[in-house]
Design an enzyme around this catalytic site. Structure first.
Site, PDB file in Angstrom:
ATOM      1  N   GLU A   1     -30.228 -18.084 120.308  1.00 46.09           N
ATOM      2  CA  GLU A   1     -31.748 -18.270 120.423  1.00 46.09           C
ATOM      3  C   GLU A   1     -32.359 -18.730 121.833  1.00 46.09           C
ATOM      4  O   GLU A   1     -33.347 -17.789 122.135  1.00 46.09           O
ATOM      5  CB  GLU A   1     -32.253 -19.548 119.325  1.00 46.09           C
ATOM      6  CG  GLU A   1     -31.787 -19.369 117.922  1.00 46.09           C
ATOM      7  CD  GLU A   1     -31.947 -20.748 117.182  1.00 46.09           C
ATOM      8  OE1 GLU A   1     -33.142 -20.505 116.395  1.00 46.09           O
ATOM      9  OE2 GLU A   1     -31.373 -21.596 117.234  1.00 46.09           O
TER      10      GLU A   1
ATOM     11  N   GLN B   1     -46.816 -11.243 149.232  1.00 47.90           N
ATOM     12  CA  GLN B   1     -46.025 -12.605 149.137  1.00 47.90           C
ATOM     13  C   GLN B   1     -45.491 -13.118 147.586  1.00 47.90           C
ATOM     14  O   GLN B   1     -44.459 -13.495 147.581  1.00 47.90           O
ATOM     15  CB  GLN B   1     -46.733 -13.367 149.950  1.00 47.90           C
ATOM     16  CG  GLN B   1     -45.448 -14.503 150.481  1.00 47.90           C
ATOM     17  CD  GLN B   1     -46.335 -15.630 151.344  1.00 47.90           C
ATOM     18  OE1 GLN B   1     -46.612 -14.964 152.343  1.00 47.90           O
ATOM     19  NE2 GLN B   1     -46.448 -16.823 150.863  1.00 47.90           N
TER      20      GLN B   1
ATOM     21  N   HIS C   1     -33.009  -1.502 108.803  1.00 53.88           N
ATOM     22  CA  HIS C   1     -34.112  -2.263 108.040  1.00 53.88           C
ATOM     23  C   HIS C   1     -33.590  -3.650 107.576  1.00 53.88           C
ATOM     24  O   HIS C   1     -34.092  -4.039 106.404  1.00 53.88           O
ATOM     25  CB  HIS C   1     -34.686  -1.503 107.123  1.00 53.88           C
ATOM     26  CG  HIS C   1     -34.963  -0.145 107.532  1.00 53.88           C
ATOM     27  ND1 HIS C   1     -36.227   0.214 107.691  1.00 53.88           N
ATOM     28  CD2 HIS C   1     -34.343   1.167 107.582  1.00 53.88           C
ATOM     29  CE1 HIS C   1     -36.466   1.533 107.906  1.00 53.88           C
ATOM     30  NE2 HIS C   1     -35.232   2.113 107.509  1.00 53.88           N
TER      31      HIS C   1
ATOM     32  N   SER D   1     -28.173 -30.557 113.909  1.00 56.52           N
ATOM     33  CA  SER D   1     -29.578 -30.999 113.590  1.00 56.52           C
ATOM     34  C   SER D   1     -29.533 -32.636 113.907  1.00 56.52           C
ATOM     35  O   SER D   1     -28.332 -33.337 113.318  1.00 56.52           O
ATOM     36  CB  SER D   1     -29.705 -30.654 112.329  1.00 56.52           C
ATOM     37  OG  SER D   1     -30.871 -31.246 111.918  1.00 56.52           O
TER      38      SER D   1
ATOM     39  N   LYS E   1     -26.212 -28.844 109.144  1.00 57.11           N
ATOM     40  CA  LYS E   1     -26.651 -27.618 109.972  1.00 57.11           C
ATOM     41  C   LYS E   1     -25.729 -27.583 111.160  1.00 57.11           C
ATOM     42  O   LYS E   1     -25.304 -28.591 111.788  1.00 57.11           O
ATOM     43  CB  LYS E   1     -27.972 -27.786 110.399  1.00 57.11           C
ATOM     44  CG  LYS E   1     -29.185 -27.798 109.444  1.00 57.11           C
ATOM     45  CD  LYS E   1     -29.443 -26.636 108.849  1.00 57.11           C
ATOM     46  CE  LYS E   1     -29.798 -25.606 109.849  1.00 57.11           C
ATOM     47  NZ  LYS E   1     -31.236 -26.077 110.455  1.00 57.11           N
TER      48      LYS E   1
END
Lengths: 391, 391, 391, 391
Positions: free
Chosen positions: B246, B278, B111, B233, B239
């Protein structure tokens, strides 16, 4: 659990007795409403009520995560069996009808155009062959599902209590304990496999439905089937509609769509149990029930289906169905195929060209797997012999 | 065809020679533009140019319908082999990394919450187990695809020219001729099967990607991987993004979506070849290429992936990862599970409760398939031994 | 029908009286089992029983084909209204929470990496904006659905009885009679449109769920919400899981999957009513019910959701959230962007680099639609003002 | 940027000049290979080369996240225009053919059974009506897409540099800046909307294809169309197949499947830009290209399509097409509908019952939207008049 030293022999007897009592009280009826978070907790609470403290031990070395994975797999194994049997019956039925109809001439179509002569038996054998292939896949997967038992995987990583998973696995009918607790609790590949088999089956039934709808259309009316598979029109007194087959074609979509639904559900979930996984259960159950209903309906339909030979016969005169066989006769006499093809195409454009239905003889076919009645017999009997041995 | 008496031995030699010439002229390059309706016709025309009349015979007892079904199946068999091999390499790699990382502690999650202690090796072994299972399915289907050869099924019902389909089947590497010409020319079940295997593989890769994205997120930064799998970034100097993962998660959707696309294509088609069929070819080819690229990328990524043990270690102090194992110690000392569960939950609410990372010991696990380093070793080695024998 | 001369005024009164009686007897309860082919026939039979011969006239100039198309459309119009209202409430709630939370700092993420500073209010406003956009689409389609009334289209081509379809259309609340009887009875575009709106809504709710699951994960624990939206673990005493959000993410898939299911159902159906169309009704009803449940649950969740400001604050010190704003300060001082980007990236690699959470000031943002608290206020109030006027 | 004080007037002129140079050098040709991370970076590097330092400023207050969202939206707006125009042409063509064919009798079908008399014009008008409805939706969405400009949203939260987003929005042809930077950079709802419109269009084209395939089947052969839309058979000299329509039906599936593919891609993505979003671009582009091709092909086909009136006429004698109209004549004479329905059904079972094709008169229809030739004219002209005004 006794083997693991968690329960004493007398506690174990208590637990067995308690669970028997619970089963006899509630086994046949829907669960009463309760405040318990889920079924597992509800049973445990009841057990504690019935047998006292030792009831509090039954969840030892367990998590709902491995319990639910195990129950779902047991359900799939059972449903795999059911599907295998239903497919076997349907395949056997198609083979028997193929034998019955193997000499009844039929205009086979490609591109929804009359193409070459065949027989009704050869046509329905196509479904026996396709469905039998899927039956083999169901048997394969059912054996895979029985291989590894998830129980004992705990929440995600197993347990530090020395439960013997081999005993658990064997008592539940599995080959061995599963190999990785994280895989066992966090994946649902077996559900996808069942859903794929159901979708593949459904596509065959839908093509069958499309065939019957086409064979029943106004100018053909080749088929006869009991009134309960069709309906009249509320406005048009002149209509009988192949409703059962249209519903078969339509309802099949809900079986097919369940697979991408389940795949979307699983897409991008990280490792370990996520509650999203719970949503796969109603998807599978819905498919199990619908597929079973559609297979039963299809079986009942095929058992009573018949063809109007007179109407078929008059259709055989249309569309120059004999052209290919006549061309091949030229080829056998030594004319190169391409030349024979051109000659025949020219002949067909002459106004006098017409097919005499009685000229169409499927016995001319010479190749294995062709519409030769003898080939239909050979293949149908071969499939029937394997089916019988698997039932 | 010589066996069937269509070609004389010398004609047959001419045909062989002509086809060899065509192959050496055009085999490596894209087809020149032409007025021919399709590739088959183009080759026949060329052959007639090269060797004269006997070229006009090569389409004898053939239809494009059975030719294309055969070519497509041969393509799938090859791609099944390729997929088998790629999965074997990836599974073997995951097993080797599992062995390497089997004692590196790791906070397993359910979870998206920290749940119980595990190891990096146990985590990656989950993918080895899941992908190896799929590898088994690929091998199963590849064997099914090799069973029946469609060639000789003609347009829909076989041929009246006595071609020996057994010879054809064996020369092309199949077990035997297909059983029903209508089934062979009008169904594409094998394509669906390949697409399902691809989708199932893709879902595993997407979960893997989701794991890495989660492990790499800001406060964790557990992973190290080469710069080429991430990007910076353009606006934010702070970043580094897990772009490769991803994209793996995103691109996988196009593989998965190909299966419902193909099923929709087949939905409700009547028996016999329809030109719609096809359209399944580009779907399959697109999936083959994309899946291969994603498997290669995943393999390259896993080969260079590493974990930052210091950062992992500090994470292990969060979330009371030791709670379950401590509770199970009480159980082993005789306290019923439910009671131990409650006691432990209460202890955790006391402000002093905290986990000492060094207390987490995966060696406490006692069950088969658990996160015990010894179990990870046993399972990884078992899988490796079967893989090696199949390569 | 009186207008068309089919019923005399007294017959019409009888019919009205009979239908009223039937409604009061059966309107609130499930239909009794019956041999009638369908509901329409059952009502007609009952009416004949109650009022005699004139009951046999009620199906005049009607077919079940146009009746069912009309009923389905009326159902969609109602459900479009319901969806509009539910979305309005949810959008208004998100706007109100955005106003409340507009100054609470929050680490916005891209690629699951901390990116730039924002506020909790700015984050939730994103859902208000997206859902309000969809609300506009629902209103658009609802108006389209109300435009053309299918009733009077008969089975496929209208009727030779001069029914006034304008009266029918207006009495049922439509703008005018539909334009082509074949289109009216044989298409279900309006169902697809509803299913698309539901799917689009669902994707937003699923992203919301994914956000909350991420915000609630172990090291963050930014969220607070009532216990009934989570559950504990049966094995692990240390867990509280965001079950409600995982179920929202999971159940949403069944809403999304309904659209391709319906499209597959319709794929390749020829013109004119086909019984397959009936299968779209349970698909739509299932989506209506599930979407309503998920929207209600989401609304209840958002109404009680809160954030732990202390935990958020400590997160803001991680990941150099201030880097972009600091770089932009250099740009404002005249340093070209690309150069400032490089300088800032270098500074971040120095060990001394660290963010002081109190330095993050969303008030620095200058652009429209930015995370500026004042912008959040402006946009939230603008949306609220349109919502109020539409309720 | 000049307005925001980032560029001096002379720098701005330099930038304009540089960009013009880049466009004239590379605008018409594919991009050269390069080490740049993406197109934006490549252009910036080139610009710096051409105009020096001020080139380093062009990414100020921008992120690839908002740039790509803006470019994608501009692409959709253009494609929405194209789709609108293509649909307008096709709708207008269908209307013109409906006018031409409005008195040519035709056996309308339901459940693939002959049902009631109609006209060829009434049949094709059904597509004009359905496609015109979708055209309206395209126009609606195109206007929505033009409302809000994402540019200036930055990476996720806007910028602290006081860019005037109103100017940007208007210069790019949008109504205003987008309302929430997080929504603008992290959602792709507009793509879903385009894909839905494409799927809905495709379903109509596929039904059209199914109609033509049915109308062209062997015993009917109602249609005439140029040879280039069909093909012969390589094996069967007697065949001409409606290949273009089968391909239209088949290829349409890849358009429809793109929508669930895109929805699966977006499913469960958290707020903020994720690289997965990039994968939606090839999906949209593939659909744009395929839809355009299919619309052009359909338009070319309908422009040259014709019907064989003799063959149609002989079909009209089959299936008691006149039954409903004859029954309605009884109703008009006062016999209750249900009774007239039964009487007519009995008459049809008498062997003498037969329809004289010349008895079928669509002029009997009295209701709006019916197969009355006058109604077909009225509706076709009404649609044509709105289309002309929108072109």
């Amino acid at each position: 659990m006794e083997a693991a030293g968690i329960l004493t022999p007398s506690e174990r007897r208590d637990v067995d007795r308690g669970l028997d009592q619970i089963e006899s009280r509630f086994g046949q009826s829907p669960c009463p409403t309760s405040d318990a978070e889920d079924l597992h907790t509800w049973i445990e609470d009841l057990l504690v009520e019935l047998i006292g403290e030792s009831g509090k031990k039954i969840h030892t070395a367990r998590s709902r995560n491995d319990q639910v994975a195990t129950l779902l797999l047991l359900y799939l194994i059972t449903q795999g069996e059911v599907l295998c049997r239903r497919l076997s019956s349907l395949v056997a039925l198609c083979c028997r009808r193929a034998l019955e109809w193997r000499e009844d001439p039929f205009p086979l179509q490609t591109h929804a155009q009359f193409a070459v002569p065949g027989t009704v038996g050869f046509w329905i054998l196509r479904y026996a062959v396709s469905l039998d292939r899927i039956r083999g896949h169901v048997a394969y997967y059912r054996d895979r599902w029985r291989e590894f038992c998830p129980l004992g995987s705990g929440a995600a990583a197993g347990s530090s209590i020395p439960i013997d998973r081999l005993i658990q696995a064997r008592e539940l009918g599995f080959g061995q304990p599963s190999l990785n607790a994280l895989a066992s609790t966090g994946t649902r590949d077996e559900c996808l496999e069942y859903l794929f088999l159901a979708a593949q089956t459904s596509l065959q039934l839908q093509s069958f439905a499309a065939d019957i709808i086409a064979f029943s259309q106004t100018p053909f009316s080749w088929t006869n089937y009991p009134r309960e598979f069709g309906t009249g029109s509320s406005m048009m007194p002149n209509k009988t509609n192949p409703d059962a087959m249209e519903l078969l074609r339509g309802e099949g979509c809900s079986i097919i769509a369940a697979l991408p639904e389940a795949m979307m559900l699983l897409k991008g979930l990280p490792s370990g149990y996520n509650r999203d996984l719970q949503c796969i259960k109603p998807i599978v159950r819905r498919v199990v029930e619908k597929l079973d209903a559609l297979l039963q309906m299809s079986t009942a339909f095929i058992a009573t289906l018949d063809f109007d030979r007179e109407r078929l016969k008059s259709s055989l005169r249309v569309g120059h169905l004999d052209a290919t066989l006549r061309m091949e006769r030229m080829v056998v006499r030594g004319i190169p195929l391409r030349q024979a093809h051109r000659m025949m195409a020219e002949q067909l454009h002459e106004p006098s060209a017409s097919t005499n239905a009685s000229d169409l003889n499927c016995c001319d076919y010479q190749t294995m797997g062709s519409a030769q009645p003898e080939e239909t017999r050979r293949v149908a009997e071969a499939i029937l012999s394997t089916i019988d041995s698997t039932l």
